[in-house]
Write a protein that holds these residues in place. Structure first.
Motif, PDB file in Angstrom:
ATOM      1  N   ALA A 237     -10.468  27.043 -22.780  1.00 39.51           N
ATOM      2  CA  ALA A 237      -9.532  26.231 -21.605  1.00 39.51           C
ATOM      3  C   ALA A 237      -8.754  25.289 -22.521  1.00 39.51           C
ATOM      4  CB  ALA A 237     -10.489  25.732 -20.756  1.00 39.51           C
ATOM      5  N   PRO A 238      -7.637  25.088 -21.904  1.00 35.82           N
ATOM      6  CA  PRO A 238      -6.774  24.040 -22.542  1.00 35.82           C
ATOM      7  C   PRO A 238      -7.038  22.760 -22.349  1.00 35.82           C
ATOM      8  CG  PRO A 238      -5.798  25.041 -20.334  1.00 35.82           C
ATOM      9  CD  PRO A 238      -7.004  25.738 -20.569  1.00 35.82           C
ATOM     10  N   ALA A 239      -7.612  22.431 -21.139  1.00 37.98           N
ATOM     11  CA  ALA A 239      -8.136  21.120 -21.056  1.00 37.98           C
ATOM     12  C   ALA A 239      -9.495  21.125 -20.177  1.00 37.98           C
ATOM     13  CB  ALA A 239      -7.421  20.178 -20.128  1.00 37.98           C
ATOM     14  N   HIS A 240     -10.077  20.068 -19.813  1.00 32.46           N
ATOM     15  CA  HIS A 240     -11.339  20.034 -19.439  1.00 32.46           C
ATOM     16  C   HIS A 240     -11.336  19.188 -18.113  1.00 32.46           C
ATOM     17  CE1 HIS A 240     -13.112  21.252 -23.412  1.00 32.46           C
ATOM     18  NE2 HIS A 240     -12.705  22.432 -22.871  1.00 32.46           N
ATOM     19  N   GLN A 241     -10.324  19.155 -17.305  1.00 29.89           N
ATOM     20  CA  GLN A 241     -10.391  18.668 -15.960  1.00 29.89           C
ATOM     21  C   GLN A 241     -11.046  19.149 -14.771  1.00 29.89           C
ATOM     22  OE1 GLN A 241      -9.157  15.169 -15.758  1.00 29.89           O
ATOM     23  NE2 GLN A 241      -9.501  15.570 -17.885  1.00 29.89           N
TER      24      GLN A 241
ATOM     25  N   ALA B  54      -1.127  25.164  -9.938  1.00 31.15           N
ATOM     26  CA  ALA B  54      -1.219  24.783 -11.443  1.00 31.15           C
ATOM     27  C   ALA B  54      -2.306  23.436 -11.705  1.00 31.15           C
ATOM     28  CB  ALA B  54       0.129  24.263 -12.052  1.00 31.15           C
ATOM     29  N   SER B  55      -3.274  23.541 -11.167  1.00 28.18           N
ATOM     30  CA  SER B  55      -4.384  22.320 -11.400  1.00 28.18           C
ATOM     31  C   SER B  55      -5.697  22.912 -11.985  1.00 28.18           C
ATOM     32  CB  SER B  55      -4.629  21.906  -9.784  1.00 28.18           C
ATOM     33  OG  SER B  55      -5.391  23.167  -9.162  1.00 28.18           O
ATOM     34  N   VAL B  56      -5.686  24.142 -12.349  1.00 27.76           N
ATOM     35  CA  VAL B  56      -7.061  24.679 -12.753  1.00 27.76           C
ATOM     36  C   VAL B  56      -6.837  24.731 -14.227  1.00 27.76           C
ATOM     37  CG1 VAL B  56      -8.762  26.110 -12.405  1.00 27.76           C
ATOM     38  CG2 VAL B  56      -7.722  25.282 -10.527  1.00 27.76           C
ATOM     39  N   ASP B  57      -7.898  24.542 -15.244  1.00 31.16           N
ATOM     40  CA  ASP B  57      -8.185  24.880 -16.479  1.00 31.16           C
ATOM     41  C   ASP B  57      -8.785  26.188 -16.749  1.00 31.16           C
ATOM     42  OD1 ASP B  57      -6.955  22.523 -17.596  1.00 31.16           O
ATOM     43  OD2 ASP B  57      -8.679  21.501 -16.477  1.00 31.16           O
TER      44      ASP B  57
ATOM     45  N   GLN C 218      -0.750  25.875 -17.035  1.00 34.94           N
ATOM     46  CA  GLN C 218      -0.055  26.511 -18.287  1.00 34.94           C
ATOM     47  C   GLN C 218      -1.360  26.719 -19.300  1.00 34.94           C
ATOM     48  OE1 GLN C 218       3.269  24.678 -20.127  1.00 34.94           O
ATOM     49  NE2 GLN C 218       3.757  26.445 -21.678  1.00 34.94           N
ATOM     50  N   GLU C 219      -1.460  27.944 -19.768  1.00 36.05           N
ATOM     51  CA  GLU C 219      -2.576  28.494 -20.929  1.00 36.05           C
ATOM     52  C   GLU C 219      -4.024  28.365 -20.324  1.00 36.05           C
ATOM     53  OE1 GLU C 219      -2.075  29.279 -24.284  1.00 36.05           O
ATOM     54  OE2 GLU C 219       0.101  29.190 -23.243  1.00 36.05           O
ATOM     55  N   GLY C 220      -3.830  28.140 -18.903  1.00 38.04           N
ATOM     56  CA  GLY C 220      -5.286  28.087 -18.144  1.00 38.04           C
ATOM     57  C   GLY C 220      -5.776  29.385 -18.371  1.00 38.04           C
ATOM     58  N   VAL C 221      -7.394  29.634 -18.317  1.00 39.29           N
ATOM     59  CA  VAL C 221      -8.097  30.831 -18.630  1.00 39.29           C
ATOM     60  C   VAL C 221      -8.868  31.384 -17.278  1.00 39.29           C
ATOM     61  CG1 VAL C 221      -9.588  31.899 -19.811  1.00 39.29           C
ATOM     62  CG2 VAL C 221      -8.109  30.194 -21.056  1.00 39.29           C
ATOM     63  N   LEU C 222      -8.495  32.780 -17.142  1.00 41.68           N
ATOM     64  CA  LEU C 222      -9.190  33.426 -16.310  1.00 41.68           C
ATOM     65  C   LEU C 222     -10.519  34.321 -16.717  1.00 41.68           C
ATOM     66  CD1 LEU C 222     -10.107  34.765 -13.235  1.00 41.68           C
ATOM     67  CD2 LEU C 222      -8.350  36.521 -13.863  1.00 41.68           C
ATOM     68  N   ALA C 223     -11.799  34.115 -16.555  1.00 49.60           N
ATOM     69  CA  ALA C 223     -12.872  34.801 -17.071  1.00 49.60           C
ATOM     70  C   ALA C 223     -13.661  35.494 -15.990  1.00 49.60           C
ATOM     71  CB  ALA C 223     -13.855  33.581 -17.680  1.00 49.60           C
ATOM     72  N   LEU C 224     -13.696  36.652 -15.911  1.00 47.95           N
ATOM     73  CA  LEU C 224     -14.471  37.518 -15.030  1.00 47.95           C
ATOM     74  C   LEU C 224     -15.610  38.191 -15.717  1.00 47.95           C
ATOM     75  CD1 LEU C 224     -11.481  39.857 -14.025  1.00 47.95           C
ATOM     76  CD2 LEU C 224     -12.321  37.637 -13.151  1.00 47.95           C
ATOM     77  N   ILE C 225     -16.879  37.602 -15.415  1.00 51.95           N
ATOM     78  CA  ILE C 225     -18.193  37.915 -16.111  1.00 51.95           C
ATOM     79  C   ILE C 225     -19.069  38.678 -15.170  1.00 51.95           C
ATOM     80  CG2 ILE C 225     -17.805  36.205 -17.733  1.00 51.95           C
ATOM     81  CD1 ILE C 225     -19.832  34.516 -16.565  1.00 51.95           C
ATOM     82  N   GLY C 226     -20.061  39.453 -16.036  1.00 56.96           N
ATOM     83  CA  GLY C 226     -21.084  40.115 -15.199  1.00 56.96           C
ATOM     84  C   GLY C 226     -22.104  40.635 -16.206  1.00 56.96           C
ATOM     85  N   TYR C 227     -23.108  41.163 -15.809  1.00 55.12           N
ATOM     86  CA  TYR C 227     -24.145  41.953 -16.525  1.00 55.12           C
ATOM     87  C   TYR C 227     -24.286  43.110 -15.967  1.00 55.12           C
ATOM     88  CZ  TYR C 227     -26.748  39.433 -12.718  1.00 55.12           C
ATOM     89  OH  TYR C 227     -27.249  39.145 -11.682  1.00 55.12           O
TER      90      TYR C 227
END
Length: 244
Positions: free
Chosen positions: A31-35, A92-95, A121-130
């Motif tokens: 993540a670009p920041a941790h807000q 544009a609010s989420v890291d 900008q530079e924010g990340v999407l993570a799709l995870i599972g098992y």
């Protein structure tokens, strides 16, 4: 988005496996920041609780009010009953956006529009599972008899995305590589049975047949389990990670 889990939210919170700390730490590092982090389809708030240790604020959303009633509570987590495809988060609010074991239920295009809107900008999407649980060949064979035999035709069609490790879902993002992670536990047989009873296809079978399908393999499962009080169980983590 479908809601297959409200009817057994307490069991879901009790028996569903937790993601390894190493995975969460890795996602946070991207993540670009941790807000602000968005845990979408949070369920019982498991991932939201882990993210709350790293982010100033976590917004966790789900369509199931019953699931949220069983959710982890932290002062910096805000829970909201919302569709994944209709977020109230600001542009544009989420890291970091995390979806754990749920994106296969979404309307992909509408959800991705929201992700692109809310990520900074530079924010990340993570799709995870098992994926499917692994214990040992003998026990795995009985579980496979339930999963692919008795429950054939009772799984929602979206379940195939899990079997295909999310490789076949649309993913219109700049993809990032991820090292392998796995979930490991030492479980009793009773815990395993509790987990199997949270499967959505088990609930579909019960509603249609009036019988619990786990009971159909329970005796054989006990025989194959043997005398050990606990055994190691493993789930391989599946993931797609990207940036806009």
């Amino acid at each position: 988005m479908k809601d297959n889990f409200s009817g057994h939210a307490a069991d879901y919170a009790k028996y569903r496996p937790e993601y390894p700390q190493e995975l969460i730490t890795y996602l946070v590092s991207l993540a670009p920041a941790h807000q602000l982090a968005w845990d979408c389809a949070t369920g019982n708030g498991q991932v939201a609780g882990m993210l709350s240790a790293y982010f100033a604020e976590v917004v966790a959303t789900d369509i199931s009010e019953k699931q949220l009633q069983n959710a982890v509570q932290q002062p910096n987590i805000t829970y909201k009953v919302e569709q994944a495809e209709q977020s109230s988060l600001a542009d544009a609010s989420v890291d970091l956006v995390v979806v754990a074991q749920a994106v296969h239920w979404f309307e992909f295009e509408k959800f991705y529009q929201q992700v692109k809107r809310v990520l900074r900008q530079e924010g990340v999407l993570a799709l995870i599972g098992y994926g499917l649980i692994h214990i040992n060949p003998a026990v795995d064979e009985v579980i496979q008899k339930l999963y692919g035999g008795i429950l054939e035709g009772y799984w929602d069609p979206e379940r195939r995305y899990i079997d295909e490790a999310y490789r076949t879902i649309p993913f219109p993002f700049q993809e990032l590589d991820m090292p392998p992670f796995e979930i490991k536990y030492n479980w009793t047989l009773e815990t395993l049975l509790g987990y199997l009873n949270t499967w959505s296809a088990v609930k579909h079978y019960e509603r249609q047949q009036g019988q619990n399908p786990v009971q159909l393999i329970e005796q054989e499962l006990r025989e194959k389990w043997g005398q050990q009080k606990q055994q190691e169980v493993k789930f391989n983590i599946i993931a797609r990670i990207g940036k806009v």
